[in-house]
Design a protein around this motif. Sequence first.
Motif, PDB file in Angstrom:
ATOM      1  N   MET A   1       0.859  -1.159   0.000  1.00 34.18           N
ATOM      2  CA  MET A   1       0.000   0.000   0.000  1.00 34.18           C
ATOM      3  C   MET A   1       0.907   1.224   0.000  1.00 34.18           C
ATOM      4  N   SER A   2       0.841   2.021  -1.013  1.00 37.08           N
ATOM      5  CA  SER A   2       1.710   3.193  -1.115  1.00 37.08           C
ATOM      6  C   SER A   2       1.196   4.325  -0.244  1.00 37.08           C
ATOM      7  N   GLU A   3       2.104   5.208   0.155  1.00 38.39           N
ATOM      8  CA  GLU A   3       1.739   6.336   1.018  1.00 38.39           C
ATOM      9  C   GLU A   3       0.741   7.268   0.339  1.00 38.39           C
ATOM     10  N   GLU A   4       0.836   7.401  -1.008  1.00 36.24           N
ATOM     11  CA  GLU A   4      -0.097   8.284  -1.709  1.00 36.24           C
ATOM     12  C   GLU A   4      -1.537   7.780  -1.624  1.00 36.24           C
ATOM     13  N   ALA A   5      -1.698   6.477  -1.444  1.00 37.84           N
ATOM     14  CA  ALA A   5      -3.042   5.901  -1.393  1.00 37.84           C
ATOM     15  C   ALA A   5      -3.662   6.019  -0.006  1.00 37.84           C
ATOM     16  N   ASN A   6      -2.882   6.438   1.002  1.00 39.55           N
ATOM     17  CA  ASN A   6      -3.367   6.479   2.377  1.00 39.55           C
ATOM     18  C   ASN A   6      -3.598   7.893   2.869  1.00 39.55           C
ATOM     19  N   GLN A   7      -4.624   8.036   3.644  1.00 36.65           N
ATOM     20  CA  GLN A   7      -4.881   9.267   4.389  1.00 36.65           C
ATOM     21  C   GLN A   7      -4.994   8.833   5.837  1.00 36.65           C
ATOM     22  N   ILE A   8      -4.180   9.400   6.715  1.00 37.75           N
ATOM     23  CA  ILE A   8      -4.169   9.013   8.119  1.00 37.75           C
ATOM     24  C   ILE A   8      -4.433  10.240   8.978  1.00 37.75           C
ATOM     25  N   VAL A   9      -5.350  10.082   9.946  1.00 39.06           N
ATOM     26  CA  VAL A   9      -5.677  11.152  10.875  1.00 39.06           C
ATOM     27  C   VAL A   9      -5.578  10.589  12.285  1.00 39.06           C
ATOM     28  N   GLN A  10      -4.878  11.303  13.155  1.00 38.70           N
ATOM     29  CA  GLN A  10      -4.756  10.925  14.560  1.00 38.70           C
ATOM     30  C   GLN A  10      -5.677  11.823  15.374  1.00 38.70           C
ATOM     31  N   ILE A  11      -6.597  11.225  16.130  1.00 38.22           N
ATOM     32  CA  ILE A  11      -7.474  11.973  17.033  1.00 38.22           C
ATOM     33  C   ILE A  11      -7.317  11.350  18.411  1.00 38.22           C
ATOM     34  N   ASN A  12      -6.801  12.147  19.348  1.00 31.78           N
ATOM     35  CA  ASN A  12      -6.433  11.634  20.666  1.00 31.78           C
ATOM     36  C   ASN A  12      -5.510  10.446  20.463  1.00 31.78           C
ATOM     37  N   SER A  13      -5.825   9.296  21.031  1.00 34.32           N
ATOM     38  CA  SER A  13      -4.954   8.134  20.870  1.00 34.32           C
ATOM     39  C   SER A  13      -5.443   7.204  19.762  1.00 34.32           C
ATOM     40  N   SER A  14      -6.462   7.604  19.030  1.00 36.90           N
ATOM     41  CA  SER A  14      -7.031   6.756  17.974  1.00 36.90           C
ATOM     42  C   SER A  14      -6.561   7.193  16.599  1.00 36.90           C
ATOM     43  N   GLU A  15      -6.293   6.208  15.753  1.00 35.82           N
ATOM     44  CA  GLU A  15      -5.862   6.485  14.385  1.00 35.82           C
ATOM     45  C   GLU A  15      -6.940   6.053  13.398  1.00 35.82           C
ATOM     46  N   PHE A  16      -7.283   6.955  12.508  1.00 38.18           N
ATOM     47  CA  PHE A  16      -8.214   6.677  11.428  1.00 38.18           C
ATOM     48  C   PHE A  16      -7.419   6.703  10.130  1.00 38.18           C
ATOM     49  N   SER A  17      -7.568   5.686   9.307  1.00 41.95           N
ATOM     50  CA  SER A  17      -6.826   5.671   8.049  1.00 41.95           C
ATOM     51  C   SER A  17      -7.739   5.212   6.919  1.00 41.95           C
ATOM     52  N   TRP A  18      -7.495   5.792   5.781  1.00 42.98           N
ATOM     53  CA  TRP A  18      -8.259   5.478   4.574  1.00 42.98           C
ATOM     54  C   TRP A  18      -7.281   5.058   3.488  1.00 42.98           C
ATOM     55  N   ASN A  19      -7.521   3.913   2.898  1.00 41.97           N
ATOM     56  CA  ASN A  19      -6.779   3.500   1.716  1.00 41.97           C
ATOM     57  C   ASN A  19      -7.672   3.875   0.539  1.00 41.97           C
ATOM     58  N   LYS A  20      -7.379   5.023  -0.053  1.00 43.37           N
ATOM     59  CA  LYS A  20      -8.242   5.560  -1.117  1.00 43.37           C
ATOM     60  C   LYS A  20      -8.229   4.677  -2.356  1.00 43.37           C
ATOM     61  N   LYS A  21      -7.099   4.055  -2.624  1.00 38.02           N
ATOM     62  CA  LYS A  21      -6.985   3.200  -3.813  1.00 38.02           C
ATOM     63  C   LYS A  21      -7.947   2.007  -3.721  1.00 38.02           C
ATOM     64  N   ASP A  22      -7.983   1.362  -2.553  1.00 40.91           N
ATOM     65  CA  ASP A  22      -8.817   0.175  -2.377  1.00 40.91           C
ATOM     66  C   ASP A  22     -10.177   0.479  -1.751  1.00 40.91           C
ATOM     67  N   GLY A  23     -10.382   1.732  -1.295  1.00 40.93           N
ATOM     68  CA  GLY A  23     -11.651   2.104  -0.678  1.00 40.93           C
ATOM     69  C   GLY A  23     -11.872   1.446   0.667  1.00 40.93           C
ATOM     70  N   VAL A  24     -10.817   1.370   1.492  1.00 41.17           N
ATOM     71  CA  VAL A  24     -10.901   0.704   2.790  1.00 41.17           C
ATOM     72  C   VAL A  24     -10.607   1.718   3.897  1.00 41.17           C
ATOM     73  N   PHE A  25     -11.402   1.689   4.951  1.00 41.73           N
ATOM     74  CA  PHE A  25     -11.272   2.559   6.117  1.00 41.73           C
ATOM     75  C   PHE A  25     -10.877   1.713   7.318  1.00 41.73           C
ATOM     76  N   HIS A  26      -9.968   2.213   8.152  1.00 44.63           N
ATOM     77  CA  HIS A  26      -9.561   1.513   9.362  1.00 44.63           C
ATOM     78  C   HIS A  26      -9.666   2.436  10.573  1.00 44.63           C
ATOM     79  N   PHE A  27     -10.066   1.869  11.694  1.00 44.90           N
ATOM     80  CA  PHE A  27     -10.088   2.556  12.985  1.00 44.90           C
ATOM     81  C   PHE A  27      -9.131   1.806  13.895  1.00 44.90           C
ATOM     82  N   ASP A  28      -8.074   2.460  14.326  1.00 46.84           N
ATOM     83  CA  ASP A  28      -7.018   1.847  15.134  1.00 46.84           C
ATOM     84  C   ASP A  28      -6.523   0.538  14.534  1.00 46.84           C
ATOM     85  N   GLY A  29      -6.353   0.534  13.217  1.00 46.67           N
ATOM     86  CA  GLY A  29      -5.778  -0.608  12.526  1.00 46.67           C
ATOM     87  C   GLY A  29      -6.748  -1.696  12.123  1.00 46.67           C
TER      88      GLY A  29
END
Length: 108
Positions: A1-29
């Motif tokens: 998964m390339s860095e360009e395909a990911n959007q990562i946001v840190q809110i408090n101790s939780s990480e939200f990430s989006w793999n835009k290429k594959d259309g996948v969302f993750h909450f704390d991994g």
Amino acid sequence: MSEEANQIVQINSSEFSWNKKDGVFHFDGAPALLFWDNAFKIFLSTIMEISGPDASNAVFETTGFRMGLLVNDYYQNRFTIEEVIKKYSEIYSSAGWGNVTITSLYKY
């Protein structure tokens, strides 16, 4: 998964990430889904309407229990129970579930 395909946001101790290429969302991994509040409310009210109150309550109770097992499995080897309890307020508010304060913990 390339860095360009990911959007990562840190809110408090939780990480939200989006793999835009594959259309996948993750909450704390972990894979997750986003819902509008009203969409989830309609989903639950439809279950109640079709199944009736007794069957709906059984479904909701069983689902709550199974979700508890899922959360337990997810956090079991990452944090101690005390650490999870301390983090819950952050976890729930970061995920949009509101503010939570846990005032006591009973271990069985």
